[in-house]
Design a protein around this motif. Sequence first.
Motif, PDB file in Angstrom:
ATOM      1  N   ALA A 171       0.820  -1.217   0.000  1.00  0.00           N
ATOM      2  CA  ALA A 171       0.000   0.000   0.000  1.00  0.00           C
ATOM      3  C   ALA A 171       0.853   1.267   0.000  1.00  0.00           C
ATOM      4  CB  ALA A 171      -0.966  -0.003   1.188  1.00  0.00           C
ATOM      5  N   GLY A 172       1.946   1.238  -0.756  1.00  0.00           N
ATOM      6  CA  GLY A 172       2.789   2.430  -0.854  1.00  0.00           C
ATOM      7  C   GLY A 172       3.603   2.696   0.397  1.00  0.00           C
ATOM      8  N   CYS A 173       3.735   1.700   1.273  1.00  0.00           N
ATOM      9  CA  CYS A 173       4.449   1.892   2.542  1.00  0.00           C
ATOM     10  C   CYS A 173       5.490   0.790   2.726  1.00  0.00           C
ATOM     11  CB  CYS A 173       3.489   1.801   3.726  1.00  0.00           C
ATOM     12  SG  CYS A 173       2.167   3.013   3.683  1.00  0.00           S
ATOM     13  N   ALA A 174       6.525   1.120   3.519  1.00  0.00           N
ATOM     14  CA  ALA A 174       7.468   0.103   3.978  1.00  0.00           C
ATOM     15  C   ALA A 174       7.036  -0.322   5.372  1.00  0.00           C
ATOM     16  CB  ALA A 174       8.877   0.677   4.017  1.00  0.00           C
ATOM     17  N   PHE A 175       7.008  -1.622   5.595  1.00  0.00           N
ATOM     18  CA  PHE A 175       6.690  -2.184   6.911  1.00  0.00           C
ATOM     19  C   PHE A 175       7.934  -2.899   7.429  1.00  0.00           C
ATOM     20  CE2 PHE A 175       1.993  -1.992   7.331  1.00  0.00           C
ATOM     21  CZ  PHE A 175       1.687  -1.458   6.101  1.00  0.00           C
ATOM     22  N   ILE A 176       8.201  -2.786   8.713  1.00  0.00           N
ATOM     23  CA  ILE A 176       9.341  -3.519   9.281  1.00  0.00           C
ATOM     24  C   ILE A 176       8.847  -4.484  10.361  1.00  0.00           C
ATOM     25  CG2 ILE A 176      11.094  -1.758   8.788  1.00  0.00           C
ATOM     26  CD1 ILE A 176      10.163  -2.029  12.325  1.00  0.00           C
ATOM     27  N   ASN A 177       9.676  -5.504  10.598  1.00  0.00           N
ATOM     28  CA  ASN A 177       9.378  -6.448  11.677  1.00  0.00           C
ATOM     29  C   ASN A 177      10.714  -6.851  12.299  1.00  0.00           C
ATOM     30  OD1 ASN A 177       8.531  -8.650  13.307  1.00  0.00           O
ATOM     31  ND2 ASN A 177       6.805  -9.033  11.919  1.00  0.00           N
ATOM     32  N   PHE A 178      10.832  -6.752  13.608  1.00  0.00           N
ATOM     33  CA  PHE A 178      12.087  -7.104  14.286  1.00  0.00           C
ATOM     34  C   PHE A 178      12.240  -8.617  14.435  1.00  0.00           C
ATOM     35  CE2 PHE A 178      11.076  -2.793  15.871  1.00  0.00           C
ATOM     36  CZ  PHE A 178      12.230  -2.138  15.463  1.00  0.00           C
ATOM     37  N   ASP A 179      11.177  -9.347  14.089  1.00  0.00           N
ATOM     38  CA  ASP A 179      11.183 -10.798  14.298  1.00  0.00           C
ATOM     39  C   ASP A 179      11.349 -11.498  12.955  1.00  0.00           C
ATOM     40  OD1 ASP A 179      10.673 -13.437  14.820  1.00  0.00           O
ATOM     41  OD2 ASP A 179       8.847 -13.068  15.994  1.00  0.00           O
ATOM     42  N   ASP A 180      12.496 -12.147  12.750  1.00  0.00           N
ATOM     43  CA  ASP A 180      12.755 -12.814  11.474  1.00  0.00           C
ATOM     44  C   ASP A 180      11.872 -14.050  11.291  1.00  0.00           C
ATOM     45  OD1 ASP A 180      14.567 -10.910  10.753  1.00  0.00           O
ATOM     46  OD2 ASP A 180      16.297 -12.021  11.511  1.00  0.00           O
ATOM     47  N   ASP A 181      11.297 -14.540  12.373  1.00  0.00           N
ATOM     48  CA  ASP A 181      10.473 -15.749  12.269  1.00  0.00           C
ATOM     49  C   ASP A 181       8.978 -15.470  12.225  1.00  0.00           C
ATOM     50  OD1 ASP A 181      12.746 -17.365  12.357  1.00  0.00           O
ATOM     51  OD2 ASP A 181      12.838 -17.147  14.548  1.00  0.00           O
ATOM     52  N   ALA A 182       8.601 -14.201  12.290  1.00  0.00           N
ATOM     53  CA  ALA A 182       7.160 -13.896  12.255  1.00  0.00           C
ATOM     54  C   ALA A 182       6.610 -14.262  10.878  1.00  0.00           C
ATOM     55  CB  ALA A 182       6.946 -12.414  12.524  1.00  0.00           C
ATOM     56  N   ALA A 218      -4.744   1.445  -3.141  1.00  0.00           N
ATOM     57  CA  ALA A 218      -4.050   2.025  -1.973  1.00  0.00           C
ATOM     58  C   ALA A 218      -2.567   2.243  -2.264  1.00  0.00           C
ATOM     59  CB  ALA A 218      -4.222   1.114  -0.763  1.00  0.00           C
ATOM     60  N   ASP A 219      -1.991   1.409  -3.141  1.00  0.00           N
ATOM     61  CA  ASP A 219      -0.554   1.549  -3.440  1.00  0.00           C
ATOM     62  C   ASP A 219      -0.255   2.805  -4.253  1.00  0.00           C
ATOM     63  OD1 ASP A 219      -2.016   0.335  -5.536  1.00  0.00           O
ATOM     64  OD2 ASP A 219      -0.156  -0.342  -6.472  1.00  0.00           O
ATOM     65  N   LYS A 220      -1.301   3.400  -4.853  1.00  0.00           N
ATOM     66  CA  LYS A 220      -1.063   4.574  -5.703  1.00  0.00           C
ATOM     67  C   LYS A 220      -1.417   5.876  -4.994  1.00  0.00           C
ATOM     68  CE  LYS A 220      -1.467   2.142 -10.042  1.00  0.00           C
ATOM     69  NZ  LYS A 220      -1.791   0.787  -9.562  1.00  0.00           N
ATOM     70  N   LEU A 221      -1.900   5.773  -3.766  1.00  0.00           N
ATOM     71  CA  LEU A 221      -2.277   6.992  -3.037  1.00  0.00           C
ATOM     72  C   LEU A 221      -1.044   7.839  -2.747  1.00  0.00           C
ATOM     73  CD1 LEU A 221      -4.784   5.373  -0.546  1.00  0.00           C
ATOM     74  CD2 LEU A 221      -5.372   7.146  -2.224  1.00  0.00           C
ATOM     75  N   LYS A 222      -1.250   9.152  -2.763  1.00  0.00           N
ATOM     76  CA  LYS A 222      -0.152  10.082  -2.463  1.00  0.00           C
ATOM     77  C   LYS A 222      -0.602  11.032  -1.361  1.00  0.00           C
ATOM     78  CE  LYS A 222       2.791   9.009  -5.827  1.00  0.00           C
ATOM     79  NZ  LYS A 222       3.110   7.632  -5.564  1.00  0.00           N
ATOM     80  N   MET A 223       0.389  11.494  -0.609  1.00  0.00           N
ATOM     81  CA  MET A 223       0.104  12.421   0.495  1.00  0.00           C
ATOM     82  C   MET A 223      -0.405  13.758  -0.011  1.00  0.00           C
ATOM     83  SD  MET A 223       3.127  12.866   3.172  1.00  0.00           S
ATOM     84  CE  MET A 223       4.264  11.505   3.101  1.00  0.00           C
ATOM     85  N   ASP A 224      -1.420  14.269   0.674  1.00  0.00           N
ATOM     86  CA  ASP A 224      -1.864  15.632   0.449  1.00  0.00           C
ATOM     87  C   ASP A 224      -1.306  16.489   1.599  1.00  0.00           C
ATOM     88  OD1 ASP A 224      -3.199  17.397  -1.126  1.00  0.00           O
ATOM     89  OD2 ASP A 224      -5.121  17.167  -0.110  1.00  0.00           O
ATOM     90  N   TRP A 225      -1.423  15.963   2.812  1.00  0.00           N
ATOM     91  CA  TRP A 225      -0.759  16.569   3.968  1.00  0.00           C
ATOM     92  C   TRP A 225      -0.528  15.518   5.028  1.00  0.00           C
ATOM     93  CZ3 TRP A 225      -4.067  15.642   7.893  1.00  0.00           C
ATOM     94  CH2 TRP A 225      -5.441  15.758   7.690  1.00  0.00           C
ATOM     95  N   TRP A 226       0.272  15.907   6.069  1.00  0.00           N
ATOM     96  CA  TRP A 226       0.672  14.961   7.122  1.00  0.00           C
ATOM     97  C   TRP A 226       0.828  15.750   8.413  1.00  0.00           C
ATOM     98  CZ3 TRP A 226       6.161  12.291   6.745  1.00  0.00           C
ATOM     99  CH2 TRP A 226       6.315  11.380   7.786  1.00  0.00           C
ATOM    100  N   TYR A 227      -0.004  15.449   9.392  1.00  0.00           N
ATOM    101  CA  TYR A 227       0.061  16.106  10.701  1.00  0.00           C
ATOM    102  C   TYR A 227       0.379  15.078  11.782  1.00  0.00           C
ATOM    103  CZ  TYR A 227      -2.502  20.229   8.918  1.00  0.00           C
ATOM    104  OH  TYR A 227      -2.893  21.339   8.235  1.00  0.00           O
ATOM    105  N   ALA A 228       0.925  15.573  12.883  1.00  0.00           N
ATOM    106  CA  ALA A 228       1.140  14.690  14.036  1.00  0.00           C
ATOM    107  C   ALA A 228       0.855  15.465  15.307  1.00  0.00           C
ATOM    108  CB  ALA A 228       2.577  14.177  14.049  1.00  0.00           C
ATOM    109  N   THR A 229       0.512  14.718  16.351  1.00  0.00           N
ATOM    110  CA  THR A 229       0.324  15.351  17.658  1.00  0.00           C
ATOM    111  C   THR A 229       0.641  14.342  18.749  1.00  0.00           C
ATOM    112  OG1 THR A 229      -1.165  16.741  18.944  1.00  0.00           O
ATOM    113  CG2 THR A 229      -2.134  14.757  18.020  1.00  0.00           C
ATOM    114  N   VAL A 230       1.024  14.875  19.907  1.00  0.00           N
ATOM    115  CA  VAL A 230       1.200  14.013  21.079  1.00  0.00           C
ATOM    116  C   VAL A 230      -0.077  14.126  21.910  1.00  0.00           C
ATOM    117  CG1 VAL A 230       2.511  13.639  23.203  1.00  0.00           C
ATOM    118  CG2 VAL A 230       3.701  14.256  21.077  1.00  0.00           C
ATOM    119  N   LEU A 231      -0.674  12.975  22.187  1.00  0.00           N
ATOM    120  CA  LEU A 231      -1.905  12.952  22.992  1.00  0.00           C
ATOM    121  C   LEU A 231      -1.589  12.451  24.396  1.00  0.00           C
ATOM    122  CD1 LEU A 231      -4.320  11.329  20.387  1.00  0.00           C
ATOM    123  CD2 LEU A 231      -4.628  13.583  21.420  1.00  0.00           C
TER     124      LEU A 231
END
Length: 461
Positions: free
Chosen positions: A150-161, A180-193
């Motif tokens: 989906a246009g994202c990189a996913f990581i996993n710390f577990d080689d056996d998962a 979903a793989d062709k979607l592009k960002m329009d904007w990106w916000y973040a906040t601490v809750l």
Amino acid sequence: MSADTTLSLDTVPFKVTNPEHIPAQRYYDPEFFELEREKLWPHVWQMACRLEEIPEVGDYTQYTILDKSVILVRTKSGVKAFHNACRHRGVRLATGPGNCAKQGFVCPFHGWRWHIEGQNTFVFGKQVFSPDLLDKAEINLKPCRIDFWAGCAFINFDDDAPSLLDSLGPVAERMNARHADKLKMDWWYATVLPTNWKLAMEAFQEGYHTMKTHPQLHQLSALGNMYGPDADGLSINRGLSGKQTVNMHVDFLARLGSGMGGMVHDSEVAVLERLRDMDAPDDPMEATMAFYARANEEVTKDGLARGAPMFDISKVSAEVEFHAVEFMFPHYFLLPMLAAMSSYRIRPLTPETCLFEIWSLVLRPEDEEFETPREPIVLPYNSPDFPEIPRQDYSNLPLQQLGLHAGGFEYMRLSKETEGMISNYQRLIDGYIAGLDPETLAKASQAVNCGFEAPIRDIGF
Ligand code: FES
Ligand SMILES: [Fe+2]
């Protein structure tokens, strides 16, 4: 459930014993938070970056989860992930987005260097080390498991998962159908809750809160609502004409778009506005179907005419299950509507704080010029710059975190009909903490990723 599974689940503190009850301590207890750190996060696929954040060779960014950090870097042979620590004495090598095409990674402490593919290229004063300490395989950057969807990189710390796709399950196909793989960002916000990460996620896992939290949307529900009359005994929006039903859908989608600052993109709202006053049958359900059939068709046509990598919305709507919120365990969301989507990622910081990110995503023509953000704009959670809907959702969360501690509150009581998503993933967390076998967990994860308003489900344990 096998006796072994029951036995392991019994070791989980504050475990979910009744699927309709979620114990309050799961949202603040430090021991529970530590168990998540140890037993959950190191074994799950985590959305680490959108690939468009690092478009050029040498572009890199950092993904952090609690005390762990991974570098994601685009190389000639694709995007790679490395544990973010110097092989000499452990200094963090990348601290944010950047480009290292020219010099590779350089440690700021004693100047060791690495090629962007991870091979060590320089150790200052080699002769002062025992040769076996500088074994090539030892001093190259340590790769981290990575996969893409989906246009994202996913990581996993577990080689056996189990693989990423085995963990996602059918949601992957549902989202692939919507490009979903062709979607592009329009904007990106973040906040601490000021809330536990799970509490923040759960504000987006049911629609039951719309009546009180988002009254502006509730009042525009052309089909009434599934819960019946509200506290004032009002059953909304009955007896509309066909045209009125159509116009209310247009109003709803436009308000959703402005309230989310996306999800229904401005370009889509412009198309929908042209359907205002469209003739439709007076039966509200038939009018709704007629409206969406036209809306899907017109938005598809408009996207194709603009050169966007569109899918046929009518066809996909007929053939593929639709959920307005899709959750990818443990912490990623996509919220489709027509062709545009919103997206969330929620990360724990401490037992009672989390980082919440929102993207607005669109299907934009490939050749359209666009300055893609490399980092989110970070705002206070109550900032007026947040779109109306997330701001309304955020406003409840600090109060909820406080209420959990107030005394006399033992557990959340969930609707088995519409708040099932919460129960389902919470019980999966127990499976991770209990250390159940990876295949069982992957199967459960597929069942958990089943979309908005899901009932409480059997997840296999
Ligand atoms: S700690 Fe990185 S070169 Fe010494
Ligand atoms: Fe909401």
